[in-house]
Each structure stands twice: as C-alpha cells, then as structure tokens.
Design an enzyme around this catalytic site. Structure first.
Site, PDB file in Angstrom:
ATOM      1  N   CYS A 163      10.550  -2.386   2.547  1.00  0.00           N
ATOM      2  CA  CYS A 163       9.979  -1.425   3.476  1.00  0.00           C
ATOM      3  C   CYS A 163       9.857  -2.009   4.886  1.00  0.00           C
ATOM      4  O   CYS A 163       9.730  -3.213   5.070  1.00  0.00           O
ATOM      5  CB  CYS A 163       8.607  -0.981   2.976  1.00  0.00           C
ATOM      6  SG  CYS A 163       8.132   0.643   3.599  1.00  0.00           S
ATOM      7  N   ASP A 187      -1.386   0.097  -3.150  1.00  0.00           N
ATOM      8  CA  ASP A 187      -1.429  -0.946  -2.138  1.00  0.00           C
ATOM      9  C   ASP A 187      -2.853  -1.481  -2.061  1.00  0.00           C
ATOM     10  O   ASP A 187      -3.806  -0.800  -2.463  1.00  0.00           O
ATOM     11  CB  ASP A 187      -1.005  -0.370  -0.784  1.00  0.00           C
ATOM     12  CG  ASP A 187      -0.530  -1.430   0.200  1.00  0.00           C
ATOM     13  OD1 ASP A 187      -0.662  -2.630  -0.107  1.00  0.00           O
ATOM     14  OD2 ASP A 187      -0.039  -1.055   1.275  1.00  0.00           O
TER      15      ASP A 187
END
Length: 230
Positions: free
Chosen positions: A14, A137
């Site tokens: 990412c 996350d």
C-alpha cells in the site's frame, strides 16, 4: 511457531507512488496494490498519477483505492481516473455509508477498522454482510494524524476471538522481522504492508520489499500469492 504450511494468502503493498515500486511489488507476488488518497499522508497521490501507475499492472493485481471519509465528489474523481477494483474505506465510515458507496460505484468495499483491545473487534458485527472484506489496523499512536501507515502493531492474539468466517487483511506495523510471527499467530487470509517496506515515510524500498516477501515465503511456503479474492 505455528505453521501455515503451503497456505496462500493475499498480499497488499500500500501507498505506492513510483513505477519501479508498483512493478516490483507485483513481480514479487503482490495480489493487491494500494494507492492512498489522503492529503495528510506522505503516501498521498493524485488520482491521475495513480491511474497511470495502475495501468502498468492492471489485470495482474487488484487495484485498491484507499480513502479516508471521502465524499462523493472525491470518490467520483478517484473512480474515474484510477478505475479501481476495490475501494478501501479507512476512516469513520458508518455501515450506511459503506452501503451507499457500494450502491453508487458498484465496487466491492474493504472496510478498515482500528484495533487496540478486544472491544474494538465488536465493531465488525455492524458491517458483516455489508463490507466485502475487512482490514484490521492498529489504532494510531497519540498525536498521529494518519489512520494507518504509522508502523505500529496491535496484539495479534485478539484475532483469536474473531469469527472464522470473517474475511480480512492484517495490517499495522508489519515488516520482514515480524510478518512470519503475525501469519503464524493469526492465520490471516491476507496481509497489508506500507511503512514496513519503506526507507523513509512514503518512499518504498525495493530491497525491503524483497525481504518482506522472502519472510512471507518462510511463513507460508514457496507460493505466497492467493490469486486474490477481491
């Protein structure tokens, strides 16, 4: 350490910003490439630039647009110029907002949720059957303006309480030194890395990417890419 044997998992790199990093990520086995659209992030990229990078690997990996509480005007531009396969909503989007985004754009949605304690995983229930996938996350450290990419992890044993039918990617502070342990501890069906393969915030390091994939191979067997579900 528990072993996943030859289990294949999805891998998302990412915060990509250069052709070299995008191409190398996919060559190494990334099933997903993520582009971040959030002005406060050092990984922020313009939709037109992201679209050009995505075209280099379109069809070889899923293209993911990462947004944070974006409105429809922002999403219109991103979807038009990037043509993503997946929308990742990394803000405080409600289940109702996720439903709206799916209806408007006709794309699968990965909903990111921040985790620090067991109670944080209870938020999953409201999105089950709405979000197509989750990304877990770590909660940002005090003072951070970034919802992700902070290089911090959470207690992976919390994932033991998660319903086995929940499809997700594990994120938060993953790097070459801990991804083997993370995969063994959680048996996550997917992993997401950003700062863990950088030499500086927003600067992807090819060598660190290669080391990350090598560590994943030690954890999962020779073939790490799952062919990706979404």
């Amino acid at each position: 350490m528990k072993s996943n044997g030859d289990k294949n998992i999805d891998i998302k790199i990412c915060g990509l910003k250069t052709p070299e990093a995008v191409l190398r990520a996919v060559d190494l086995g990334a099933t997903h490439v993520g582009f971040i659209f959030f002005g406060k992030s050092p990984r922020n990229i313009e939709p037109s630039d992201a679209g050009a990078l995505a075209d280099l690997v379109r069809g070889r990996a899923k293209i993911v647009a990462v947004t944070v509480d974006a409105d429809n005007d922002e999403l219109d531009e991103i979807v038009s110029l990037l043509r993503p396969d997946v929308l990742q909503l990394h803000g405080n989007e409600s289940p109702e907002r996720v439903l709206t985004v799916k209806a408007v754009y006709g794309l699968p949605v990965m909903k990111a949720l921040s985790v620090r304690e067991a109670a944080d995983l209870e938020k999953v229930d409201a999105y089950v059957g709405i979000a197509d996938r989750f990304l877990f996350d770590a909660k940002p450290p005090a003072g951070s303006q970034l919802p992700g990419g902070n290089g911090v992890s959470f207690d992976w044993t919390l994932m033991d309480a998660l319903d086995g039918g929940v499809d997700y990617m594990l994120s938060g502070g993953l790097n070459k030194d801990n991804v083997e342990e993370a995969v063994a501890a959680t048996r996550a069906p997917g992993v997401d890395v950003s700062s863990g393969v950088e030499s500086a915030p927003g600067v992807k390091d090819i060598g660190r990417m290669e080391e990350f994939f090598e560590a994943l191979r030690r954890a999962t067997g020779p073939a790490v890419a799952a062919g990706s579900r979404m």
